[in-house]
Each structure stands twice: as C-alpha cells, then as structure tokens.
Scaffold this motif. Sequence first.
Motif, PDB file in Angstrom:
ATOM      1  N   ALA A 149       0.829  -1.208   0.000  1.00 56.30           N
ATOM      2  CA  ALA A 149       0.000   0.000   0.000  1.00 56.30           C
ATOM      3  C   ALA A 149       0.863   1.258   0.000  1.00 56.30           C
ATOM      4  CB  ALA A 149      -0.920   0.003   1.221  1.00 56.30           C
ATOM      5  N   PHE A 150       0.371   2.273  -0.681  1.00 61.09           N
ATOM      6  CA  PHE A 150       0.989   3.590  -0.716  1.00 61.09           C
ATOM      7  C   PHE A 150      -0.079   4.594  -0.298  1.00 61.09           C
ATOM      8  CE2 PHE A 150       2.701   7.085  -3.780  1.00 61.09           C
ATOM      9  CZ  PHE A 150       3.368   7.708  -2.758  1.00 61.09           C
ATOM     10  N   VAL A 151       0.166   5.302   0.801  1.00 59.13           N
ATOM     11  CA  VAL A 151      -0.743   6.341   1.278  1.00 59.13           C
ATOM     12  C   VAL A 151       0.003   7.664   1.237  1.00 59.13           C
ATOM     13  CG1 VAL A 151      -2.120   7.206   3.209  1.00 59.13           C
ATOM     14  CG2 VAL A 151      -2.011   4.738   2.765  1.00 59.13           C
ATOM     15  N   TYR A 152      -0.557   8.634   0.530  1.00 58.37           N
ATOM     16  CA  TYR A 152       0.082   9.950   0.481  1.00 58.37           C
ATOM     17  C   TYR A 152      -0.980  11.040   0.569  1.00 58.37           C
ATOM     18  CZ  TYR A 152      -1.101  10.450  -4.569  1.00 58.37           C
ATOM     19  OH  TYR A 152      -1.749  10.567  -5.783  1.00 58.37           O
ATOM     20  N   THR A 153      -0.543  12.225   0.995  1.00 57.98           N
ATOM     21  CA  THR A 153      -1.425  13.389   1.038  1.00 57.98           C
ATOM     22  C   THR A 153      -0.793  14.519   0.250  1.00 57.98           C
ATOM     23  OG1 THR A 153      -0.464  14.362   3.045  1.00 57.98           O
ATOM     24  CG2 THR A 153      -2.239  12.735   3.334  1.00 57.98           C
ATOM     25  N   LEU A 187      -3.921  14.618 -12.113  1.00 54.43           N
ATOM     26  CA  LEU A 187      -2.591  14.157 -11.722  1.00 54.43           C
ATOM     27  C   LEU A 187      -2.703  12.965 -10.772  1.00 54.43           C
ATOM     28  CD1 LEU A 187       0.448  14.346 -11.720  1.00 54.43           C
ATOM     29  CD2 LEU A 187       0.308  16.214 -10.055  1.00 54.43           C
ATOM     30  N   VAL A 188      -3.640  13.021  -9.828  1.00 58.84           N
ATOM     31  CA  VAL A 188      -3.854  11.884  -8.929  1.00 58.84           C
ATOM     32  C   VAL A 188      -4.176  10.637  -9.734  1.00 58.84           C
ATOM     33  CG1 VAL A 188      -5.370  10.941  -7.135  1.00 58.84           C
ATOM     34  CG2 VAL A 188      -4.576  13.307  -6.982  1.00 58.84           C
ATOM     35  N   ASP A 189      -5.071  10.762 -10.707  1.00 61.86           N
ATOM     36  CA  ASP A 189      -5.466   9.603 -11.512  1.00 61.86           C
ATOM     37  C   ASP A 189      -4.302   9.080 -12.346  1.00 61.86           C
ATOM     38  OD1 ASP A 189      -8.025   9.728 -10.494  1.00 61.86           O
ATOM     39  OD2 ASP A 189      -8.823  10.875 -12.188  1.00 61.86           O
ATOM     40  N   THR A 190      -3.488   9.979 -12.864  1.00 57.45           N
ATOM     41  CA  THR A 190      -2.320   9.561 -13.642  1.00 57.45           C
ATOM     42  C   THR A 190      -1.341   8.775 -12.775  1.00 57.45           C
ATOM     43  OG1 THR A 190      -2.484  11.433 -15.165  1.00 57.45           O
ATOM     44  CG2 THR A 190      -0.317  10.390 -14.939  1.00 57.45           C
ATOM     45  N   LEU A 191      -1.145   9.229 -11.537  1.00 54.00           N
ATOM     46  CA  LEU A 191      -0.208   8.557 -10.640  1.00 54.00           C
ATOM     47  C   LEU A 191      -0.715   7.188 -10.196  1.00 54.00           C
ATOM     48  CD1 LEU A 191       0.893  11.559  -8.398  1.00 54.00           C
ATOM     49  CD2 LEU A 191       2.084  10.600 -10.368  1.00 54.00           C
ATOM     50  N   ALA A 192      -2.004   6.936 -10.363  1.00 49.39           N
ATOM     51  CA  ALA A 192      -2.587   5.648  -9.985  1.00 49.39           C
ATOM     52  C   ALA A 192      -2.605   4.658 -11.147  1.00 49.39           C
ATOM     53  CB  ALA A 192      -4.002   5.844  -9.450  1.00 49.39           C
ATOM     54  N   LEU A 212      -6.574  19.360   1.413  1.00 48.12           N
ATOM     55  CA  LEU A 212      -5.748  18.255   0.938  1.00 48.12           C
ATOM     56  C   LEU A 212      -6.592  17.078   0.462  1.00 48.12           C
ATOM     57  CD1 LEU A 212      -4.392  19.308   3.960  1.00 48.12           C
ATOM     58  CD2 LEU A 212      -2.502  18.054   2.939  1.00 48.12           C
ATOM     59  N   TRP A 213      -5.929  16.197  -0.273  1.00 47.28           N
ATOM     60  CA  TRP A 213      -6.446  14.871  -0.557  1.00 47.28           C
ATOM     61  C   TRP A 213      -5.555  13.846   0.125  1.00 47.28           C
ATOM     62  CZ3 TRP A 213      -6.656  16.573  -6.252  1.00 47.28           C
ATOM     63  CH2 TRP A 213      -7.944  17.067  -6.561  1.00 47.28           C
ATOM     64  N   ARG A 214      -6.168  12.832   0.686  1.00 44.25           N
ATOM     65  CA  ARG A 214      -5.456  11.659   1.183  1.00 44.25           C
ATOM     66  C   ARG A 214      -5.737  10.525   0.201  1.00 44.25           C
ATOM     67  NH1 ARG A 214      -8.220   9.674   6.060  1.00 44.25           N
ATOM     68  NH2 ARG A 214      -9.305   8.339   4.567  1.00 44.25           N
ATOM     69  N   VAL A 215      -4.678  10.062  -0.428  1.00 41.30           N
ATOM     70  CA  VAL A 215      -4.804   9.059  -1.496  1.00 41.30           C
ATOM     71  C   VAL A 215      -4.273   7.721  -0.985  1.00 41.30           C
ATOM     72  CG1 VAL A 215      -4.179   8.461  -3.857  1.00 41.30           C
ATOM     73  CG2 VAL A 215      -4.487  10.878  -3.224  1.00 41.30           C
ATOM     74  N   THR A 216      -5.087   6.688  -1.159  1.00 38.22           N
ATOM     75  CA  THR A 216      -4.672   5.329  -0.798  1.00 38.22           C
ATOM     76  C   THR A 216      -4.719   4.473  -2.058  1.00 38.22           C
ATOM     77  OG1 THR A 216      -5.640   5.576   1.410  1.00 38.22           O
ATOM     78  CG2 THR A 216      -5.135   3.329   0.682  1.00 38.22           C
ATOM     79  N   GLN A 217      -3.583   3.884  -2.411  1.00 39.48           N
ATOM     80  CA  GLN A 217      -3.549   3.012  -3.586  1.00 39.48           C
ATOM     81  C   GLN A 217      -2.662   1.815  -3.291  1.00 39.48           C
ATOM     82  OE1 GLN A 217      -2.290   6.326  -6.174  1.00 39.48           O
ATOM     83  NE2 GLN A 217      -0.416   5.164  -6.627  1.00 39.48           N
ATOM     84  N   THR A 218      -2.968   0.699  -3.927  1.00 43.22           N
ATOM     85  CA  THR A 218      -2.236  -0.536  -3.671  1.00 43.22           C
ATOM     86  C   THR A 218      -1.794  -1.162  -4.996  1.00 43.22           C
ATOM     87  OG1 THR A 218      -4.352  -1.719  -3.566  1.00 43.22           O
ATOM     88  CG2 THR A 218      -3.351  -1.083  -1.479  1.00 43.22           C
ATOM     89  N   LEU A 219      -0.689  -1.893  -4.906  1.00 44.79           N
ATOM     90  CA  LEU A 219      -0.201  -2.619  -6.075  1.00 44.79           C
ATOM     91  C   LEU A 219      -0.973  -3.925  -6.233  1.00 44.79           C
ATOM     92  CD1 LEU A 219       3.704  -2.372  -5.991  1.00 44.79           C
ATOM     93  CD2 LEU A 219       2.130  -1.262  -7.569  1.00 44.79           C
TER      94      LEU A 219
END
Length: 221
Positions: A149-153, A187-192, A212-219
């Motif tokens: 998991a990658f969590v970033y703000t 940009l958020v969608d591109t990074l995902a 802010l946005w808190r983004v949670t994405q997983t491989l």
Amino acid sequence: MTDDGQDLADAQRAHWQQTYTAHPGMYGEEPSAAAVHAAGVFRATGARRVVELGAGHGRDALYFAREGFIIQATDFSATGLDQLRVAARQQGVAGRVTTAVHDVRDPLPLSDASVDAVFAHMLLCMALSTKEIRALVSEVCRVLRPGGAFVYTVRHTGDSHYGTGIAHGDDIYEHGGFAVHFFDRALVDTLADGWTLNEVHAFEEGELPRRLWRVTQTLPR
C-alpha cells in the motif's frame, strides 16, 4: 532538472534545514490524522516494513514505530532526521527506526519489492515538477512488494493558496518561503495508473485551513 528547478530545490532544502533548526519538533509529537489512517491500512495488508518519505522530525515515523512497524524514515533535511533519532531513543523505539538523508528526486535507496508499505504526508506536493513526481511514484512502485500500500497526502487546486504567491510554473506556488505543487484530480489519476486506487479522501488541516487529498492506492498482487 532545469537550472531554475535545481535552484528552487536547493533553496527549499536550505529553507527546511533552517526551519527545523529554528523550530525543533515544529509539528509536535502527535501523529497526523493521515498517519493514523495509514497505520490501519498497513495493518490490513499485513505490512511490517514501512518507509516514510519526507519524515521531517518524525512525528509520524515515531507513531508507526510505536504501533509496532519497522520504519525507515527519509528526508532531505539532516537536521530533521537528527531530531527524529533523538526522539526515537527517548521513546524507546530506536530499534525499530532507521533514517536516511535522501532527496526524492533521486532513486530510492531500496531494493526492488523490499518494503510492505510507503507513506508520504505532503511530500509529493513539495517543490517537485510533474515529471519528478511521476518518477518518484514509479520508484515507490518498484520498491513495494505486490499487494503493498501507498498512502500519500497532497494539497490540491481547491486550496486557498493555489494560484497566489510566487509562481514557479507547473502549478507550483511559494508562500512564506515554502513552495507547494498543487495537485489537480487528473494528476492523482495519472499517478494511480497500474495501481488499484482505493480512495481519494478530501480533508482539511491546520490554518487557512489547508485543503488536501489523502490518497490510498495498492499494487496488484
């Protein structure tokens, strides 16, 4: 990186060094709300080894260590990391914390698929170009294990500082010596791309308040 980009990067590094020297422990000891959320995400994915990018003086890295994670904290400020190590010893978690002075414009000093989770609170929205941000997320993908998991703000373009202050191009604006790259949703969608985008959560923090946005994405496994 262009000469102007390098000049801005050097100025920001010096500014953060001076800021941490003048205001040790400037963010306090309590973890950010984003870190508390991330710890829950990381536990749910079975994470043990966590990397924090842009850890500063360590309020979130130390929280992860107190929660039982093995944490590697990186930052381009040696001063901030010095304060983190002192606090880790005082809190009795030094055995679960390592630090590395590192500029995220450079490849991460980690092996492929060597960590379980990555956390970055407002690091991606520092004075980084879009190209540098995309390269950094590719590096995060490289070092994470499958299912990690990658969590970033990040501060976003709905923030009241967006479009004001000193403009550096590429949606980067500077206020009070701090340069911020404001994210739009594209940009958020591109990074995902290539990830599973689990959540984009809007929240506010601090004075103004910052938006802010808190983004949670997983491989994928």
